[in-house]
Design a protein around this motif. Structure first.
Motif, PDB file in Angstrom:
ATOM      1  N   GLU A  23       5.206  -0.937  -1.870  1.00  0.00           N
ATOM      2  CA  GLU A  23       4.507  -1.720  -2.901  1.00  0.00           C
ATOM      3  C   GLU A  23       5.046  -1.424  -4.306  1.00  0.00           C
ATOM      4  OE1 GLU A  23       1.709  -1.481   0.586  1.00  0.00           O
ATOM      5  OE2 GLU A  23       3.020  -0.074  -0.504  1.00  0.00           O
ATOM      6  N   ASN A  24       5.389  -0.182  -4.578  1.00  0.00           N
ATOM      7  CA  ASN A  24       5.884   0.176  -5.910  1.00  0.00           C
ATOM      8  C   ASN A  24       7.268  -0.376  -6.201  1.00  0.00           C
ATOM      9  OD1 ASN A  24       3.532   1.642  -6.428  1.00  0.00           O
ATOM     10  ND2 ASN A  24       4.395   3.563  -5.625  1.00  0.00           N
ATOM     11  N   HIS A  26       8.211  -3.484  -5.167  1.00  0.00           N
ATOM     12  CA  HIS A  26       8.190  -4.939  -5.002  1.00  0.00           C
ATOM     13  C   HIS A  26       8.969  -5.669  -6.095  1.00  0.00           C
ATOM     14  CE1 HIS A  26       4.530  -5.457  -2.099  1.00  0.00           C
ATOM     15  NE2 HIS A  26       5.615  -4.985  -1.501  1.00  0.00           N
TER      16      HIS A  26
END
Length: 314
Positions: A23-24, A26
């Motif tokens: 997620e970090n 993306h």
């Protein structure tokens, strides 16, 4: 079961979480995806324009290539804009109906791509093994009929997918661990028996992509048998060279497709982010690379591109 619980069996929206564990990253991942999508749009539209405006390219291989380009554009446009919206703006929600539509378009058009690969293999087989009958066998009427049959097969066989998913209750969660709606991803969220749905999906995958791949291999076995009977090495190499672009796009398309298919069903020990990343590559890389392969390896298309961009002589 209470009325309130019944209303939750079909959530109005699903939540896409992107690539689990990354997620970090993306934002950084979105950069190559955005560039790749722009290249896919530019390359496929350029290919369609070049073939449409040049009557000398109105031959079976290039007409099937146009059909493949349209399917590629639909597949990547169905998935990538939503992926970029998710990565850039945290737009995770997707309506239930939009999710089912996305599933149908991605799976049906991917099936059509496989059919167009088979049609192109058939064209190569006729051109090499029966060269004197090539124009008589693959007339424009036959090409159009093959194209319609491939589209009809993809639409009909994959149309039950949205209905199968609509009938299932989703009382576990509405969170999809993916960047787009995918049939097996939704099946895993259902809280009902899904053996029939899974079996139908498996059967459709085999009689489309699996059977197409087997027939493509058979066509190339026949092609190689004919090629190795040619008298000179130069003739063999020249003949095989006409198949080079087709073989490259098949490898580019089928490799991630088979990896994604088998890991979804049998690869329980494959990390989720690896599977999801490969699934996205399958939707983006073939539409991006196919026009490049044909543009670079096909002399007539390359000459047309060069002529279009070179300055006109006075």
């Amino acid at each position: 079961m209470s009325f309130s619980n019944r209303t939750n069996l079909h959530p109005s929206t699903f939540i896409l979480i992107g690539i689990p564990g990354l997620e970090n990253a993306h934002i950084w991942i979105s950069i190559p995806f955005c560039l790749g999508y722009m290249l896919a749009l530019l390359g496929n539209f350029a290919l369609l324009f070049i073939i449409k405006t040049d009557p000398s390219l109105h031959e079976p291989m290039y007409l099937f290539l146009c059909m493949l380009a349209v399917a590629d554009l639909i597949v990547c446009t169905t998935a990538i804009p939503k992926l970029l919206s998710l990565f850039w703006f945290k737009d995770r929600e997707i309506p239930f109906e939009a999710c089912l539509t996305q599933i149908f378009l991605i799976h049906s058009c991917s099936t059509m791509e496989s059919g167009f690969f088979l049609a192109m293999a058939f064209d190569r087989y006729v051109a090499i093994c029966k060269p004197l009958r090539h124009s008589a066998i693959l007339t424009h009427t036959v090409i159009g009929s093959l194209g319609l049959a491939i589209v009809f097969r993809g639409a009909v066989l994959l149309s039950p997918h949205p209905f199968l998913l609509r009938w299932l209750p989703y009382c576990k969660t509405n969170v999809i661990s993916h960047t787009y709606c995918e049939f097996m991803a939704l099946i895993k969220l259902a809280c009902a028996e899904t053996r029939i749905s899974r079996a139908y999906s498996l059967i459709v995958a085999f009689i489309t992509g699996g059977l197409d791949f087997i027939l493509i291999i058979c066509s190339y076995i026949l092609i190689l048998h004919t090629v190795f009977q040619l008298p000179s090495k130069n003739a063999r190499l020249k003949t095989l060279g006409t198949c080079g672009s087709h073989v490259c796009v098949i490898l580019v398309s089928y490799t991630p497709a088979f990896f994604s298919f088998f890991t979804h069903r049998f690869g329980h020990h494959v990390a989720p982010h690896v599977h999801i990343f490969v699934a996205n590559i399958y939707l983006l890389i073939p539409p991006m690379v196919n026009p490049i392969i044909y543009g670079v390896r096909t002399k007539r298309i390359w000459e047309r591109i060069h002529k279009f961009f070179s300055p006109q002589k006075a």
